[in-house]
Write an enzyme that holds these catalytic residues in place. Structure first.
Site, PDB file in Angstrom:
ATOM      1  N   LEU A 124      60.225 105.644  53.297  1.00 17.97           N
ATOM      2  CA  LEU A 124      60.998 104.801  54.537  1.00 17.97           C
ATOM      3  C   LEU A 124      60.655 103.401  53.857  1.00 17.97           C
ATOM      4  O   LEU A 124      60.093 103.184  53.120  1.00 17.97           O
ATOM      5  CB  LEU A 124      60.037 104.656  55.798  1.00 17.97           C
ATOM      6  CG  LEU A 124      60.079 106.054  56.515  1.00 17.97           C
ATOM      7  CD1 LEU A 124      59.307 106.087  57.739  1.00 17.97           C
ATOM      8  CD2 LEU A 124      61.536 106.698  56.734  1.00 17.97           C
ATOM      9  N   ASP A 125      61.927 102.479  53.969  1.00 19.18           N
ATOM     10  CA  ASP A 125      61.611 101.131  53.575  1.00 19.18           C
ATOM     11  C   ASP A 125      60.588 100.516  54.093  1.00 19.18           C
ATOM     12  O   ASP A 125      60.212 100.779  55.280  1.00 19.18           O
ATOM     13  CB  ASP A 125      63.305 100.547  54.053  1.00 19.18           C
ATOM     14  CG  ASP A 125      64.356 101.048  53.400  1.00 19.18           C
ATOM     15  OD1 ASP A 125      64.448 101.564  52.665  1.00 19.18           O
ATOM     16  OD2 ASP A 125      65.338 100.713  54.386  1.00 19.18           O
ATOM     17  N   VAL A 126      60.329  99.289  53.533  1.00 20.21           N
ATOM     18  CA  VAL A 126      59.228  98.685  53.874  1.00 20.21           C
ATOM     19  C   VAL A 126      59.363  98.124  55.472  1.00 20.21           C
ATOM     20  O   VAL A 126      58.316  97.917  56.305  1.00 20.21           O
ATOM     21  CB  VAL A 126      58.920  97.412  53.109  1.00 20.21           C
ATOM     22  CG1 VAL A 126      57.783  96.391  53.477  1.00 20.21           C
ATOM     23  CG2 VAL A 126      58.464  97.902  51.576  1.00 20.21           C
ATOM     24  N   GLY A 127      60.562  97.536  55.670  1.00 22.95           N
ATOM     25  CA  GLY A 127      60.859  97.112  56.933  1.00 22.95           C
ATOM     26  C   GLY A 127      61.377  98.143  58.142  1.00 22.95           C
ATOM     27  O   GLY A 127      61.733  97.885  59.345  1.00 22.95           O
ATOM     28  N   THR A 128      61.086  99.570  57.733  1.00 23.65           N
ATOM     29  CA  THR A 128      61.242 100.535  58.718  1.00 23.65           C
ATOM     30  C   THR A 128      60.311 101.178  58.951  1.00 23.65           C
ATOM     31  O   THR A 128      59.337 101.670  58.137  1.00 23.65           O
ATOM     32  CB  THR A 128      62.320 101.632  58.035  1.00 23.65           C
ATOM     33  OG1 THR A 128      63.441 101.049  57.622  1.00 23.65           O
ATOM     34  CG2 THR A 128      62.734 102.856  58.945  1.00 23.65           C
TER      35      THR A 128
END
Length: 294
Positions: A124-128
């Site tokens: 998962l993305d850092v911001g997700t």
């Protein structure tokens, strides 16, 4: 094809790395140094001196605040990943990671994969935020890797996008590859990797729509790229064209995107298992604000 684009495809390097090589005179075409914007022509002799390989990134066992272990057995560990946490260590990233957090909690993961990505079968993305599974046994790593590749895993996300997609239920089938000008971004590009996103509107607000999104493929930034291409970027996703005024009004410092649920056949006995994650405070608060305005 330009030298930077051609070598990026041939060698799997970013255009930034290729530009560094050309600037250093490490790319020769027929014995002469080539510029990154020069053209590659069939029949010419291409000679590249590659940089030294990067040293493996170490995994540091550091507790991750807010990361919840949803499920664990001998084969898998399922976590609820908070915002600001990477899946695994990588060059340049000094923040917390899921792998480091599991190590701090005494959870041993599979040794398969690169040293810094052991046990990681998807990211998962850092911001997700949301649900993520990590393999603990070697067998589970193999089975889950195959499941993600063969698309037998059901990945559902909730995304708050700007405006109102038309139709309210649909499928986005558009190839994705690296952005032609910005290495840190991805884009819908002719000749990119096949990418398919299914969506359904859960609730429409005055300025945005809450969507249930099912991924058929798992490209980097896929949801963010596809909805940006439709001119309905994820709210708060300034990288992909979101309105900064709306993001500020909803007090969002990242994209409104949450891995809501993850379902797959358990690698041990094949039974179907599914895990869900509640909205974190920042995303829930943004929805409350929109509801109050509608």
């Amino acid at each position: 094809m330009r030298v930077d684009a051609g070598l990026a495809k041939l060698l799997g390097l970013s255009r930034t790395v290729v530009a560094t090589l050309t600037d250093a005179g490490d790319v020769l075409v027929d014995g002469r140094p080539a510029g990154k914007s020069d053209r590659l022509v069939a029949g010419t002799w291409l000679e590249i001196t590659l940089p030294e390989p990067e040293r493996p990134v170490e995994v540091h066992a550091i507790a991750v605040e807010g990361m919840v272990l949803l499920f664990e057995d001998d084969h898998i560990a399922v976590v609820d990943k908070p915002v600001g946490v990477a899946a695994h260590p990588s060059p340049g990233w000094t923040g917390p990671t899921v792998i480091g957090g599991l190590a701090a909690a005494g959870v041993r993961v599979s040794t398969s994969g690169a040293a810094e990505r052991q046990g990681v079968v998807h990211r998962l993305d850092v911001g997700t935020t949301g649900v993520m599974v990590v393999a603990k046994s070697e067998y589970a790593y193999t089975v889950l890797k195959r499941a993600f590749k063969e698309r037998t895993v059901e990945k559902r996300y909730h995304a708050l996008v700007q405006g109102h997609p038309d139709p309210s239920v649909g499928t986005i089938d558009a190839p994705i590859d690296r952005h032609p000008r910005h290495d840190y971004k991805w884009a819908v590009v002719a000749g990119g990797k096949p990418s398919v996103t299914h969506y359904e509107t859960i609730e429409a607000f005055r300025a945005a729509s809450l969507l249930d999104v099912k991924l058929e493929t798992g490209r980097t930034h896929q949801i963010r790229v596809h909805f940006s291409a439709l001119r309905h970027p994820c709210v708060g996703d300034l990288t992909y064209g979101a309105d900064p005024v709306l993001a500020k009004r909803l007090d969002l410092s990242r994209q409104w995107l949450h891995a809501r649920s993850l379902g797959f056949h358990h690698p041990d006995d094949g039974r179907w298992v599914e895990f869900t994650s509640e909205y974190p405070p920042d995303l829930a608060a943004a929805l409350d604000t929109l509801s109050a305005e509608s």
